[in-house]
Design an enzyme around this catalytic site. Structure first.
Site, PDB file in Angstrom:
ATOM      1  N   ARG A  29      18.802  15.560 -39.665  1.00  9.67           N
ATOM      2  CA  ARG A  29      19.372  14.211 -39.546  1.00  9.67           C
ATOM      3  C   ARG A  29      18.958  13.570 -38.227  1.00  9.67           C
ATOM      4  NH1 ARG A  29      22.834  13.163 -43.817  1.00  9.67           N
ATOM      5  NH2 ARG A  29      23.535  15.065 -44.880  1.00  9.67           N
ATOM      6  N   ILE A  31      19.214  11.559 -34.907  1.00  4.79           N
ATOM      7  CA  ILE A  31      20.298  11.547 -33.917  1.00  4.79           C
ATOM      8  C   ILE A  31      20.909  10.152 -33.760  1.00  4.79           C
ATOM      9  CG2 ILE A  31      18.967  11.034 -31.819  1.00  4.79           C
ATOM     10  CD1 ILE A  31      20.388  13.497 -30.550  1.00  4.79           C
ATOM     11  N   ASN A  86       6.121   5.552 -38.736  1.00  2.00           N
ATOM     12  CA  ASN A  86       5.556   4.664 -37.722  1.00  2.00           C
ATOM     13  C   ASN A  86       4.372   5.375 -37.087  1.00  2.00           C
ATOM     14  OD1 ASN A  86       7.639   2.710 -38.071  1.00  2.00           O
ATOM     15  ND2 ASN A  86       8.992   3.952 -36.797  1.00  2.00           N
ATOM     16  N   HIS A  99       6.257  12.223 -38.574  1.00  4.54           N
ATOM     17  CA  HIS A  99       7.566  12.342 -39.222  1.00  4.54           C
ATOM     18  C   HIS A  99       7.770  11.192 -40.183  1.00  4.54           C
ATOM     19  CE1 HIS A  99       8.056  10.105 -35.439  1.00  4.54           C
ATOM     20  NE2 HIS A  99       8.996   9.412 -36.037  1.00  4.54           N
TER      21      HIS A  99
HETATM   22  P1  5GP Z   1      10.027   6.947 -34.385  1.00  2.00           P
HETATM   23  O1  5GP Z   1      10.617   5.832 -33.551  1.00  2.00           O
HETATM   24  O2  5GP Z   1       9.039   7.758 -33.577  1.00  2.00           O
HETATM   25  O3  5GP Z   1       9.486   6.505 -35.704  1.00  2.00           O
HETATM   26  O4  5GP Z   1      11.237   7.891 -34.758  1.00  2.00           O
HETATM   27  C1  5GP Z   1      11.736   8.868 -33.898  1.00  2.00           C
HETATM   28  C2  5GP Z   1      13.153   9.141 -34.341  1.00  2.00           C
HETATM   29  O5  5GP Z   1      13.564  10.336 -33.725  1.00  2.00           O
HETATM   30  C3  5GP Z   1      14.151   8.053 -33.943  1.00  2.00           C
HETATM   31  O6  5GP Z   1      14.762   7.525 -35.113  1.00  2.00           O
HETATM   32  C4  5GP Z   1      15.146   8.800 -33.056  1.00  2.00           C
HETATM   33  O7  5GP Z   1      16.477   8.382 -33.250  1.00  2.00           O
HETATM   34  C5  5GP Z   1      14.940  10.239 -33.450  1.00  2.00           C
HETATM   35  N1  5GP Z   1      15.221  11.192 -32.393  1.00  2.00           N
HETATM   36  C6  5GP Z   1      14.816  11.127 -31.094  1.00  2.00           C
HETATM   37  N2  5GP Z   1      15.233  12.210 -30.419  1.00  2.00           N
HETATM   38  C7  5GP Z   1      15.905  12.985 -31.311  1.00  2.00           C
HETATM   39  C8  5GP Z   1      16.585  14.257 -31.201  1.00  2.00           C
HETATM   40  O8  5GP Z   1      16.629  14.897 -30.147  1.00  2.00           O
HETATM   41  N3  5GP Z   1      17.163  14.727 -32.321  1.00  2.00           N
HETATM   42  C9  5GP Z   1      17.126  14.059 -33.515  1.00  2.00           C
HETATM   43  N4  5GP Z   1      17.741  14.619 -34.579  1.00  2.00           N
HETATM   44  N5  5GP Z   1      16.492  12.867 -33.662  1.00  2.00           N
HETATM   45  C10 5GP Z   1      15.897  12.341 -32.561  1.00  2.00           C
END
Ligand code: 5GP
Ligand code: ZN
Length: 113
Positions: A29, A31, A86, A99
């Site tokens: 999930r 965060i 992204n 991801h």
């Molecule tokens: P991006 O912005 O790179 O597409 O998505 C990265 C995602 O990772 C964000 O939605 C952010 O909330 C999530 N995220 C960042 N750090 C952590 C963490 O330590 N644990 C979890 N579960 N999600 C994280």
């Protein structure tokens, strides 16, 4: 990659709320959830982003989509969910380990941005 946040989650160095795991894929999930269901699905191998997917590593991406379908069914959102990746900082990528965001549980039109 020792300095990669998601590699640290895979190794267990950083805890996560896991929803699925197998030999090649982990799902947990987010965060900071942007919807009632907000799961991140990642390959255990470090692939930086969607622009680094090649013939050599794309099998895990196909498997990720099988896993996404399974998680969506397990969480009861199989009839309405969105998958987002992204690629690159200018597109909003903040963690540089490939991801897929699985989002569901509220009006997806409001999440278009
Ligand atoms: P991006 O912005 O790179 O597409 O998505 C990265 C995602 O990772 C964000 O939605 C952010 O909330 C999530 N995220 C960042 N750090 C952590 C963490 O330590 N644990 C979890 N579960 N999600 C994280
Ligand atoms: Zn990584």
């Amino acid at each position: 990659m020792s300095d990669c946040l998601f590699c640290k989650i895979i190794s267990g160095e950083i805890p996560s709320d896991k929803v699925y795991e197998d030999d090649t894929v982990l799902a947990f999930r987010d965060i900071e959830p942007q919807a009632p269901v907000h799961v991140l699905v990642i390959p255990k191998v470090h692939i930086p982003a969607a622009n680094a997917v090649t013939a050599e590593n794309s099998a895990v991406v196909a498997h990720i989509f099988e896993v996404i379908a399974k998680i969506a069914a397990d969480l009861g959102v199989q009839d309405g969910f969105r998958v987002i990746t992204n690629c690159g900082a200018s597109a909003g990528q903040t963690v540089h380990h490939l991801h897929f965001h699985l989002l569901a549980g509220k009006d997806m039109q409001a999440l278009l941005a």
